[in-house]
Motif scaffolding. Sequence first.
Motif, short mmCIF file in Angstrom:
data_model
loop_
_atom_site.label_atom_id
_atom_site.label_comp_id
_atom_site.label_asym_id
_atom_site.label_seq_id
_atom_site.Cartn_x
_atom_site.Cartn_y
_atom_site.Cartn_z
N LEU A 141 0.76 -1.17 0.03
CA LEU A 141 -0.06 0.06 -0.09
C LEU A 141 0.95 1.11 -0.01
CD1 LEU A 141 -2.73 -0.98 2.40
CD2 LEU A 141 -2.83 -0.87 -0.07
N GLN A 142 1.99 1.07 0.19
CA GLN A 142 3.07 2.30 0.31
C GLN A 142 3.69 2.27 -1.23
OE1 GLN A 142 6.13 1.44 3.20
NE2 GLN A 142 5.00 2.96 4.59
N HIS A 143 3.13 1.67 -2.22
CA HIS A 143 3.40 1.51 -3.33
C HIS A 143 4.91 1.14 -3.84
CE1 HIS A 143 0.44 5.37 -3.45
NE2 HIS A 143 -0.23 4.03 -3.85
N VAL A 144 5.35 0.24 -3.13
CA VAL A 144 6.80 -0.31 -3.46
C VAL A 144 6.52 -1.15 -4.86
CG1 VAL A 144 7.43 -0.03 -0.93
CG2 VAL A 144 6.63 -2.50 -2.01
N LEU A 145 5.61 -1.39 -5.14
CA LEU A 145 5.51 -2.52 -6.13
C LEU A 145 5.05 -1.92 -7.47
CD1 LEU A 145 3.61 -5.55 -4.73
CD2 LEU A 145 6.25 -5.06 -4.72
N ILE A 146 4.37 -0.60 -7.48
CA ILE A 146 3.72 -0.24 -8.75
C ILE A 146 4.64 0.21 -9.78
CG2 ILE A 146 2.24 0.96 -7.40
CD1 ILE A 146 3.04 3.74 -7.66
N GLU A 147 5.91 0.27 -9.66
CA GLU A 147 6.86 0.48 -11.05
C GLU A 147 7.29 -0.98 -11.46
OE1 GLU A 147 10.09 2.94 -10.71
OE2 GLU A 147 8.85 4.88 -10.19
N ALA A 165 -2.15 0.39 -6.09
CA ALA A 165 -2.28 -0.13 -4.98
C ALA A 165 -3.78 0.41 -4.32
CB ALA A 165 -1.16 0.17 -3.74
N TRP A 166 -4.13 1.50 -4.56
CA TRP A 166 -5.28 1.92 -4.00
C TRP A 166 -6.26 1.75 -5.07
CZ3 TRP A 166 -6.21 3.14 1.11
CH2 TRP A 166 -5.28 3.20 1.88
N PRO A 167 -7.73 1.93 -5.01
CA PRO A 167 -8.59 1.73 -5.87
C PRO A 167 -8.71 2.96 -7.05
CG PRO A 167 -9.75 1.39 -3.83
CD PRO A 167 -8.24 1.79 -3.53
N TYR A 184 16.16 9.65 -7.15
CA TYR A 184 16.87 8.63 -6.14
C TYR A 184 16.10 7.90 -5.14
CZ TYR A 184 20.85 10.62 -9.05
OH TYR A 184 21.76 10.93 -10.03
N LEU A 185 15.28 8.74 -4.60
CA LEU A 185 14.87 8.31 -3.27
C LEU A 185 13.29 7.88 -3.33
CD1 LEU A 185 16.71 10.83 -0.90
CD2 LEU A 185 17.34 8.57 -1.37
N THR A 186 12.63 8.16 -4.43
CA THR A 186 11.23 7.80 -4.59
C THR A 186 11.07 6.31 -3.94
OG1 THR A 186 10.99 9.29 -6.34
CG2 THR A 186 9.16 7.63 -5.85
N PRO A 187 10.38 6.07 -3.06
CA PRO A 187 10.34 4.58 -2.59
C PRO A 187 9.84 3.67 -3.49
CG PRO A 187 9.08 6.20 -0.99
CD PRO A 187 9.50 6.95 -2.33
N GLU A 188 9.13 4.04 -4.64
CA GLU A 188 8.48 2.91 -5.55
C GLU A 188 9.70 2.50 -6.46
OE1 GLU A 188 6.36 6.31 -6.23
OE2 GLU A 188 6.44 5.91 -4.32
N ALA A 189 10.60 3.26 -6.41
CA ALA A 189 11.93 3.08 -7.49
C ALA A 189 13.08 2.46 -6.62
CB ALA A 189 12.45 4.36 -8.15
#
Length: 638
Positions: free
Chosen positions: A123-129, A138-140, A394-399
Amino acid sequence: MNENEKHPSRRAIAFGIALWVVFAIIAIGIRGVRWDETFEHAQVLTGQTPYPEGHPLFRYVREAFSIQTHLSAVLLRATSSATVVCGFRNVLYLLTTALPAFLLTTLVARKAIWGHVAALLTLQHVLIEFDGSYPLAAWPTVYSNGAIGGGYALLVLYCFAAGRLGAAFFLTGLMPCVHIGQMPPVIGLAVCVVCWTWRCGDRTTMRRAVLFGVLGVAVSAAFWLFTRALAVPPPQQGPYFSTEAAGPIWAGYTRYYDQHRHLLPGNGVVGLLGAVLLAGAAAAQTGRDLNRAGPLTWYFVYALLVTVAVFGSFALSKLFGAALPFALVAWMPYRLINHVPTILLAVIIGLLTRRFGGSSELPRASLLLVGALVFGTLGPGLVRLVGREAYARYLTPEACVLFVLYGAAVAALCLHLRQERQSIVSLCVPAFVAVCCLAMYHQFGAFCAALGGTLALGLHCVPASPAPTPRARGRTLGTAALCALVALALVHREFTARRHLPVEPFLQRVREYLDARKAQDAMLIGPPNSMLIQAKTNRPVLAESATPSLISYVPALAPSIQKIFGQLYGVRFDTEPGDRGRPWQTVWAERTKEQWRALGTEYDCAYVIADDSLVLDLAPVLREGRQTLYKLPGADAD
């Protein structure tokens, strides 16, 4: 990797599922209900928004083999509430995001707390990339059918991996009417499970499980007969009738315009290959230790089946080219990549938290998971320190988070094999080659993976405390408390962007204007990139941005759709985008009042919606902001 550790109790898993159900309901209530694609389909099925029988959308929803659409229609008929229908879909969307991550991770990590960590990271979007040719969310969002279908497939995978074969086969049999396009790897997995169980001699259990599968297939077959009874024949005359052949239009649309059916290079392919390598290595070690197929084995098999489906479809598309048969791409094979990031996250967390060789020590590398949660929560605050550009790069969590955790998981597996020189060499050499290949494509990802491996090795050098001590139990409670805080932070983040069934002021006024004139059947014409006009005005719309996509699912609709878009916007789908000719804005601006009249008469349309940047040869009846509602000449008097 010790598979003999005790599995979480059913009570712990049931309690975790209940927690996520409650979280989903509360979170959707706080963030606001968002529009869902099946709401418009339900409006058509229930007759709340009347369409002519030959209209492509009417034909599509009547014969759509999707229980998701019909369930929304049942809810709309029972409640007449957009909030109920879309709210239910939003909750279902959020659950099919969180629950697979929770269940798949709990199964391999052996503790429910790590399943909750996986769900929160998702849900913190670590997978969306790490998506395929179809975006992950992650969200609707408005497009929910595919996301729910993917989550359903992962829940079936969990049932197979957990040994709940009756439920697994029943859900497999039921899947065609949930989302048939994402079914191939599930079918492949079911065949593998049957062969393995039969080989192991447990044939009584398998026969009983297959009966549940037959029951699921029977339900799907009954639903298919129901949809066939609702289907309407193609028009033989009238505005939606066309003599053009469907095949060339479908082929052109798929080749030039349908990006979801093209394999796009990106992180999704990297994640897919990385999942196969990591899950395969972990499963091989597990199989050697126990001589049986555990959850990791089935995760590896599933990821491998997805890989075969994706690259097999890609090879066939290159082989056939423009002559590619509809059946080979209709099910959107490249979307299957979206199943794998959740599996990959589960394998990573399993490797970082599992106690190897009967050890009672919790690996220190598990602290990286705590750090990932904290970083995902506080990371956006770093924008002020490093600047927006540096943060985004460099620091975007998804990346970066998943790359770091992946490197740490590889290091954890190497540490487990450190006493087996042959095994560790056979793992380290491919891992080194993989990192070098990754560096050629994604230098930052390779750096993050190397950083994760270094951190895991460094943490391993710190003495770990035995798990049964109060300190270890306190660490578990601390992780649970952190999970609760992260969940609150997520809900607060969504609250700051709260929107409940948002309707633009202009469309609200359009609806009020038409309601006042009792123009319930007034069909609207909007720009080709418009969305959700029907949902927000409760009026039929001749065409909108999603209309061409119906060609991909029901090619028989292609002639009608091309005729509409050709007459309305000057667009053809069997030609390349550069050959379209004049932009649709020019077509509209140059169209005379008499031409508009003829168009409105043919399709029984009454009003046109346009931006103020366009000046149409029509009488405006309503303006709001930068948009105008025009009335077509010859429409019924107000």
